[in-house]
Write a protein that holds these residues in place. Structure first.
Motif, PDB file in Angstrom:
ATOM      1  N   ASP A  10       0.839  -1.199   0.000  1.00 17.77           N
ATOM      2  CA  ASP A  10       0.000   0.000   0.000  1.00 17.77           C
ATOM      3  C   ASP A  10       0.879   1.256   0.000  1.00 17.77           C
ATOM      4  N   PRO A  11       0.689   2.148  -0.983  1.00 18.74           N
ATOM      5  CA  PRO A  11       1.553   3.337  -1.067  1.00 18.74           C
ATOM      6  C   PRO A  11       1.464   4.249   0.155  1.00 18.74           C
ATOM      7  N   ALA A  12       0.287   4.386   0.761  1.00 21.42           N
ATOM      8  CA  ALA A  12       0.147   5.247   1.946  1.00 21.42           C
ATOM      9  C   ALA A  12       0.896   4.649   3.129  1.00 21.42           C
ATOM     10  N   VAL A  13       0.779   3.343   3.309  1.00 26.29           N
ATOM     11  CA  VAL A  13       1.488   2.663   4.397  1.00 26.29           C
ATOM     12  C   VAL A  13       2.991   2.726   4.144  1.00 26.29           C
ATOM     13  N   ARG A  14       3.387   2.538   2.906  1.00 30.04           N
ATOM     14  CA  ARG A  14       4.810   2.622   2.552  1.00 30.04           C
ATOM     15  C   ARG A  14       5.366   4.004   2.889  1.00 30.04           C
ATOM     16  N   ALA A  15       4.623   5.067   2.570  1.00 31.60           N
ATOM     17  CA  ALA A  15       5.066   6.431   2.885  1.00 31.60           C
ATOM     18  C   ALA A  15       5.173   6.635   4.394  1.00 31.60           C
ATOM     19  N   PHE A  16       4.217   6.094   5.155  1.00 31.02           N
ATOM     20  CA  PHE A  16       4.216   6.209   6.619  1.00 31.02           C
ATOM     21  C   PHE A  16       5.451   5.527   7.206  1.00 31.02           C
ATOM     22  N   VAL A  17       5.693   4.279   6.814  1.00 31.26           N
ATOM     23  CA  VAL A  17       6.819   3.522   7.366  1.00 31.26           C
ATOM     24  C   VAL A  17       8.150   4.143   6.952  1.00 31.26           C
ATOM     25  N   TYR A  29       3.838  13.376   8.969  1.00 35.90           N
ATOM     26  CA  TYR A  29       2.568  14.096   9.051  1.00 35.90           C
ATOM     27  C   TYR A  29       1.939  14.265   7.668  1.00 35.90           C
ATOM     28  N   GLU A  30       2.759  14.410   6.621  1.00 33.01           N
ATOM     29  CA  GLU A  30       2.239  14.511   5.253  1.00 33.01           C
ATOM     30  C   GLU A  30       1.632  13.197   4.777  1.00 33.01           C
ATOM     31  N   ALA A  31       2.059  12.072   5.354  1.00 30.40           N
ATOM     32  CA  ALA A  31       1.519  10.763   4.983  1.00 30.40           C
ATOM     33  C   ALA A  31       0.147  10.514   5.614  1.00 30.40           C
ATOM     34  N   MET A  32      -0.253  11.392   6.543  1.00 35.46           N
ATOM     35  CA  MET A  32      -1.521  11.223   7.263  1.00 35.46           C
ATOM     36  C   MET A  32      -2.483  12.358   6.940  1.00 35.46           C
ATOM     37  N   THR A  33      -3.772  12.079   7.115  1.00 35.77           N
ATOM     38  CA  THR A  33      -4.771  13.126   6.965  1.00 35.77           C
ATOM     39  C   THR A  33      -4.623  14.110   8.131  1.00 35.77           C
ATOM     40  N   PRO A  34      -5.077  15.359   7.961  1.00 35.26           N
ATOM     41  CA  PRO A  34      -4.936  16.354   9.036  1.00 35.26           C
ATOM     42  C   PRO A  34      -5.644  15.948  10.334  1.00 35.26           C
ATOM     43  N   ASP A  35      -6.688  15.139  10.224  1.00 36.67           N
ATOM     44  CA  ASP A  35      -7.464  14.731  11.408  1.00 36.67           C
ATOM     45  C   ASP A  35      -7.207  13.273  11.791  1.00 36.67           C
ATOM     46  N   ALA A  36      -6.037  12.753  11.437  1.00 36.59           N
ATOM     47  CA  ALA A  36      -5.713  11.355  11.718  1.00 36.59           C
ATOM     48  C   ALA A  36      -5.785  11.056  13.214  1.00 36.59           C
ATOM     49  N   THR A  37      -6.147   9.812  13.523  1.00 39.29           N
ATOM     50  CA  THR A  37      -6.239   9.340  14.902  1.00 39.29           C
ATOM     51  C   THR A  37      -5.462   8.037  15.036  1.00 39.29           C
ATOM     52  N   MET A  38      -5.237   7.620  16.271  1.00 40.81           N
ATOM     53  CA  MET A  38      -4.519   6.370  16.502  1.00 40.81           C
ATOM     54  C   MET A  38      -4.879   5.782  17.857  1.00 40.81           C
ATOM     55  N   SER A  39      -4.579   4.496  18.006  1.00 43.82           N
ATOM     56  CA  SER A  39      -4.703   3.838  19.305  1.00 43.82           C
ATOM     57  C   SER A  39      -3.478   2.963  19.530  1.00 43.82           C
ATOM     58  N   ASP A  40      -3.169   2.762  20.799  1.00 45.97           N
ATOM     59  CA  ASP A  40      -2.037   1.934  21.206  1.00 45.97           C
ATOM     60  C   ASP A  40      -2.563   0.939  22.237  1.00 45.97           C
ATOM     61  N   ILE A  99      -3.051   8.083   5.444  1.00 54.21           N
ATOM     62  CA  ILE A  99      -3.443   7.350   6.648  1.00 54.21           C
ATOM     63  C   ILE A  99      -4.387   8.229   7.464  1.00 54.21           C
ATOM     64  N   SER A 100      -5.610   7.740   7.717  1.00 55.51           N
ATOM     65  CA  SER A 100      -6.543   8.500   8.554  1.00 55.51           C
ATOM     66  C   SER A 100      -6.588   7.936   9.977  1.00 55.51           C
ATOM     67  N   ARG A 101      -6.147   6.695  10.139  1.00 56.08           N
ATOM     68  CA  ARG A 101      -6.083   6.100  11.481  1.00 56.08           C
ATOM     69  C   ARG A 101      -5.110   4.925  11.443  1.00 56.08           C
ATOM     70  N   PHE A 102      -4.385   4.762  12.552  1.00 54.86           N
ATOM     71  CA  PHE A 102      -3.639   3.535  12.724  1.00 54.86           C
ATOM     72  C   PHE A 102      -3.819   3.045  14.147  1.00 54.86           C
ATOM     73  N   GLU A 103      -3.818   1.726  14.256  1.00 59.00           N
ATOM     74  CA  GLU A 103      -3.933   1.057  15.554  1.00 59.00           C
ATOM     75  C   GLU A 103      -2.725   0.154  15.690  1.00 59.00           C
ATOM     76  N   THR A 104      -2.049   0.283  16.812  1.00 56.42           N
ATOM     77  CA  THR A 104      -0.865  -0.530  17.039  1.00 56.42           C
ATOM     78  C   THR A 104      -0.943  -1.168  18.419  1.00 56.42           C
ATOM     79  N   GLY A 105      -0.167  -2.195  18.602  1.00 55.82           N
ATOM     80  CA  GLY A 105      -0.103  -2.890  19.880  1.00 55.82           C
ATOM     81  C   GLY A 105       0.809  -4.084  19.741  1.00 55.82           C
ATOM     82  N   GLN A 106       1.046  -4.749  20.851  1.00 53.98           N
ATOM     83  CA  GLN A 106       1.914  -5.918  20.806  1.00 53.98           C
ATOM     84  C   GLN A 106       1.218  -7.034  20.035  1.00 53.98           C
TER      85      GLN A 106
END
Length: 107
Positions: A10-17, A29-40, A99-106
């Motif tokens: 995915d080009p958006a994920v590639r830009a983020f990583v 920050y350019e790889a994400m939407t201005p209102d991006a959210t996340m969870s951990d 990227i408008s949202r990402f969720e990460t965790g173990q």
């Protein structure tokens, strides 16, 4: 074995990583939407505070082990100067090529 970042589907994920691994705040920050959210680990976090603490302030880096769901779900070895190395799962929501949202965790 790790997947080279430039081979992520995915080009958006590639830009983020790519931006995260380069510790490039502007590009991330350019790889994400201005209102991006996340969870951990299942809890919503303040995106800017989390990135400052877990990525930029501690030299975060992802080595991607696998991808699924069209490249929008990654399993990666994530390391930073605060926590060391851990196996993590990243799930991305892409909206309009960013990227408008990402969720990460173990993992």
């Amino acid at each position: 074995m790790t997947i080279p970042v430039e081979q992520l589907t995915d080009p958006a994920v590639r830009a983020f990583v790519t931006a995260l691994n380069a510790n490039d705040q502007t590009a991330l920050y350019e790889a994400m939407t201005p209102d991006a959210t996340m969870s951990d680990d299942g809890s919503d976090r303040n995106l800017q505070e989390w990135l400052d603490r877990e990525v930029f302030g501690s030299r975060g880096h992802m080595d991607v082990e696998s991808e699924s769901d069209g490249g929008r779900v990654l399993v990666a070895d994530y390391r930073n100067d605060t926590w060391g190395s851990m196996r993590t799962k990243w799930q991305f929501t892409v909206d309009g090529g960013k990227i408008s949202r990402f969720e990460t965790g173990q993992a």
